[in-house]
Design a protein around this motif. Sequence first.
Motif, short mmCIF file in Angstrom:
data_model
loop_
_atom_site.label_atom_id
_atom_site.label_comp_id
_atom_site.label_asym_id
_atom_site.label_seq_id
_atom_site.Cartn_x
_atom_site.Cartn_y
_atom_site.Cartn_z
N SER A 115 0.82 -1.22 0.00
CA SER A 115 0.00 0.00 0.00
C SER A 115 0.85 1.27 0.00
CB SER A 115 -0.94 0.01 1.20
OG SER A 115 -0.22 0.06 2.42
N ARG A 116 2.00 1.23 0.66
CA ARG A 116 2.87 2.42 0.67
C ARG A 116 3.46 2.68 -0.70
NH1 ARG A 116 6.37 -0.05 5.42
NH2 ARG A 116 5.99 -1.78 3.96
N ALA A 117 3.79 1.61 -1.42
CA ALA A 117 4.32 1.75 -2.77
C ALA A 117 3.28 2.33 -3.70
CB ALA A 117 4.80 0.39 -3.28
N ILE A 118 2.02 1.92 -3.54
CA ILE A 118 0.96 2.46 -4.37
C ILE A 118 0.80 3.95 -4.13
CG2 ILE A 118 -1.53 2.40 -4.78
CD1 ILE A 118 -1.45 -0.59 -4.23
N ARG A 119 0.86 4.36 -2.87
CA ARG A 119 0.76 5.79 -2.55
C ARG A 119 1.88 6.58 -3.22
NH1 ARG A 119 -4.00 7.91 -0.61
NH2 ARG A 119 -4.93 6.52 0.94
N LEU A 120 3.09 6.04 -3.20
CA LEU A 120 4.22 6.71 -3.83
C LEU A 120 3.99 6.92 -5.32
CD1 LEU A 120 7.43 5.03 -2.31
CD2 LEU A 120 6.74 7.41 -2.08
N ALA A 121 3.41 5.90 -5.97
CA ALA A 121 3.24 5.97 -7.42
C ALA A 121 2.05 6.82 -7.82
CB ALA A 121 3.09 4.56 -7.98
#
Length: 325
Positions: A115-121
């Motif tokens: 989920s944190r990676a999705i937020r970054l992208a």
Amino acid sequence: MTSTGQQRKVTRTGISSVHRTVDGSVLTAPARLCFIVEERYENDVMPGAVVDVLRSWGHEVDVLRPHGTVADLWDLLFTDSTRYDAFVLKTVSDGPGQTLLDAAAAAGLTTVNDSRAIRLARDKAVAAVRARAAGIPFPKTWFASRTALLDQIPADAYPLVVKPNNGSSLKDVHRVDSPEELARLDVDDSTRMLAQPYLPNPGYDLKVYNTGDEVFATVKRSPLHPGAAVVEEQIPVPPELGELALAVGRAFGLDIYGIDVVETPDGYVVLDVNDFPSFGRVPRAAEQLARTVLRVTRRSALAATTAPAVTIDPTSAPAAMEATA
């Protein structure tokens, strides 16, 4: 896409990719998975084809539609036995599905992608900075909290490409060649916008996909050159382009993703990063993505079983509170 096990026939053709990114077998015991899918993608090939493949392999897959269901978070995330082994997200950038995925992550459950990676992208301003910090070639970027503020960009920076900060599917991407042309642009002034220098290019973009198994590349007509004569097709992945795609995955922590790339006289430049794109023209995409979902689920389960136990002294918290009172 349906919530039953009905199979969907998907035909894919093309050249096989040249990059293998991960090895190892997938889960052998049935997994329990929840796909969070918003209305826009309900009847698309993706992620329905992945759901179909997973079910055909004997795994249990539920589809949660946040646009039509009130989610009981306690029942979904806090039960006597874990209801799902992992949650998979396919939603628009600002949709409610992201909240549900973040809630699953906050409960300590596995999400695909992280989920944190999705937020970054998904926040394109943040993605630009993340890429730049990781040494990935990316255009200089301006951020404006509303469209009218873009007129502060120096005139010598034109031509510009302007687009919404939370945009998706290449919508509302515009080239403007002068401040006067920018002033005539019909965009809601409340929209948070990005601006980047226009980069000379062949008139098409490269869509590069990582299924978690392999890296693929396709030629895609650029929204900035709608009239260009472009044959949209899969192409072999040059080593430099494949390494660039893998570097993006490492920088953002993504397992399943795509990048938009343009080939300039100075080399490849990344324009955008997308978690769970369409994977159009990628052969066997559904099977590869299903394997990756299971692999990430297994990886997280193994990490949880090997993580050291954390114990808390029940007397320490009150003592700390007394010390700060």
